[in-house]
Write an enzyme that holds these catalytic residues in place. Structure first.
Site, PDB file in Angstrom:
ATOM      1  N   LYS A   1      24.720  66.569  28.749  1.00  0.00           N
ATOM      2  CA  LYS A   1      25.453  65.568  29.550  1.00  0.00           C
ATOM      3  C   LYS A   1      26.841  65.352  28.976  1.00  0.00           C
ATOM      4  O   LYS A   1      27.110  65.626  27.800  1.00  0.00           O
ATOM      5  CB  LYS A   1      24.701  64.227  29.602  1.00  0.00           C
TER       6      LYS A   1
ATOM      7  N   ASP B   1      19.216  57.690  25.614  1.00  0.00           N
ATOM      8  CA  ASP B   1      19.796  58.621  26.599  1.00  0.00           C
ATOM      9  C   ASP B   1      18.754  59.473  27.326  1.00  0.00           C
ATOM     10  O   ASP B   1      19.113  60.274  28.191  1.00  0.00           O
ATOM     11  CB  ASP B   1      20.748  59.606  25.893  1.00  0.00           C
TER      12      ASP B   1
HETATM   13  O1  C5P Z   1      18.395  55.439  21.187  1.00  0.00           O
HETATM   14  P1  C5P Z   1      18.858  56.467  20.220  1.00  0.00           P
HETATM   15  O2  C5P Z   1      17.809  56.822  19.218  1.00  0.00           O
HETATM   16  O3  C5P Z   1      19.443  57.669  20.866  1.00  0.00           O
HETATM   17  O4  C5P Z   1      20.051  55.804  19.438  1.00  0.00           O
HETATM   18  C1  C5P Z   1      20.450  56.269  18.182  1.00  0.00           C
HETATM   19  C2  C5P Z   1      21.162  55.145  17.444  1.00  0.00           C
HETATM   20  O5  C5P Z   1      22.429  54.907  18.060  1.00  0.00           O
HETATM   21  C3  C5P Z   1      20.449  53.807  17.463  1.00  0.00           C
HETATM   22  O6  C5P Z   1      19.526  53.707  16.412  1.00  0.00           O
HETATM   23  C4  C5P Z   1      21.612  52.839  17.303  1.00  0.00           C
HETATM   24  O7  C5P Z   1      22.010  52.768  15.955  1.00  0.00           O
HETATM   25  C5  C5P Z   1      22.729  53.526  18.070  1.00  0.00           C
HETATM   26  N1  C5P Z   1      22.835  53.054  19.477  1.00  0.00           N
HETATM   27  C6  C5P Z   1      23.314  51.785  19.721  1.00  0.00           C
HETATM   28  N2  C5P Z   1      23.426  51.339  21.010  1.00  0.00           N
HETATM   29  C7  C5P Z   1      23.091  52.144  22.043  1.00  0.00           C
HETATM   30  C8  C5P Z   1      22.602  53.445  21.807  1.00  0.00           C
HETATM   31  C9  C5P Z   1      22.496  53.876  20.506  1.00  0.00           C
HETATM   32  O8  C5P Z   1      23.639  51.045  18.792  1.00  0.00           O
HETATM   33  N3  C5P Z   1      23.224  51.682  23.288  1.00  0.00           N
END
Ligand code: C5P
Length: 285
Positions: free
Chosen positions: A9, A135
């Site tokens: 993406k 995501d």
């Molecule tokens: O959800 P995911 O594991 O992909 O996110 C990785 C990290 O990115 C989270 O642990 C967080 O620290 C940060 N993040 C965030 N806010 C979001 C998406 C991700 O702070 N909306």
């Protein structure tokens, strides 16, 4: 056995709104699915094991792998006693802001739903996707463009852009950027400051013609820490590309160009220039 494409993406727009109590950030983003893809091969196993096999040393093959986590979540929730070999043939740069890991996780959910005959509906798959990562949900939808809100996990497909196909030049410097690290730096940088949604009115014509509405709040953070982001942007601008943006938490940078021909020609020039970048000509899919 199942063979599936796992697409990457781009974020054409990304505004970070605020830090939440669960330490994620609320955001508003516009996702675009592109034809840069990993291949995923799912093979049933006799035992209960989940085994990740990958051709890239950048991808963990243990229980931290997001495709592994998808399979484990399905096994645990639905009391599945079957296992799977998940072979990932990597093409999407890792830690680049292109959602490769999240896409692999979604593809594993969609594929195992078929392989294990679970008959889960889209709403159930979306709930599982949320549990794996912010995501992942976007890739559950079969749509080229969608708005994401909440922590990026609340998805609204943009039906008005269903027929739009954009061409891009995409450059990923060969460095890995940690998303949590970039969000922590955002916390420091914007501490106490409120960000407002910048104006977002999208239609197909505008996206094609101007970069005015392209925006990524994280770009300033990542570019400060990794000068490669600015170097790529400067290079693309020097080559005449007008609409340029970093994707996600970076460091991958893309430009919107007018045709396949332009994308391929830019790719050829860039490849000759730098071997510290990975360069792709990609389009909406
Ligand atoms: O959800 P995911 O594991 O992909 O996110 C990785 C990290 O990115 C989270 O642990 C967080 O620290 C940060 N993040 C965030 N806010 C979001 C998406 C991700 O702070 N909306």
């Amino acid at each position: 056995m199942l063979l599936l494409n796992s697409y990457a993406k781009l974020n054409l727009y990304l505004e970070v709104l605020e830090l939440r109590k669960d330490s994620y950030h609320n955001l508003k983003t516009l996702f675009e699915r592109i034809d840069l893809a990993d291949k995923i091969i799912l093979k049933p196993r006799e035992d209960k094991k989940i085994k990740i096999i990958c051709n890239s040393a950048d991808v963990p093959c243990d229980n931290t792998n997001l495709a592994y986590r998808s399979a484990k979540l399905l096994q645990d929730r639905f009391n599945i006693h079957r296992g799977v070999d998940i072979k990932i043939i990597k093409r999407i740069p890792v830690g680049a802001g292109l959602g490769g890991g999240s896409s692999n996780a979604a593809t594993a959910l969609l594929g195992l739903n078929i392989l294990w005959r679970l008959e889960l509906k889209q709403a159930q798959l979306l709930n599982l996707a949320r549990a794996v990562g912010s995501d992942v949900g976007f890739f559950i939808y079969n749509c080229p463009f969608a708005w994401g809100s909440g922590r990026g996990d609340r998805i609204k497909p943009l039906k008005s852009l269903n027929n739009l196909r954009l061409w891009h030049i995409l450059v990923a410097p060969k460095i890995k950027v940690s998303t949590p690290f970039i969000y922590k730096e955002w916390d420091k940088y914007f501490k106490g400051k409120k960000t407002r949604l910048t104006s977002i009115k999208y239609n197909a014509k505008m996206l094609n013609l101007t970069g005015r509405d392209l925006f990524n709040r994280l770009e300033i953070i990542t570019a400060k820490l990794y000068p490669q982001v600015r170097q790529v942007k400067d290079k693309l601008r020097d080559m005449g590309v007008k609409s340029i943006l970093m994707s996600g938490s970076g460091p991958a940078v893309f430009g919107i160009v007018s045709s396949r021909k332009e994308a391929v020609s830019l790719k050829a020039q860039l490849k000759a220039d730098s071997n510290s970048w990975q360069v792709f000509a990609v389009k909406t899919v």
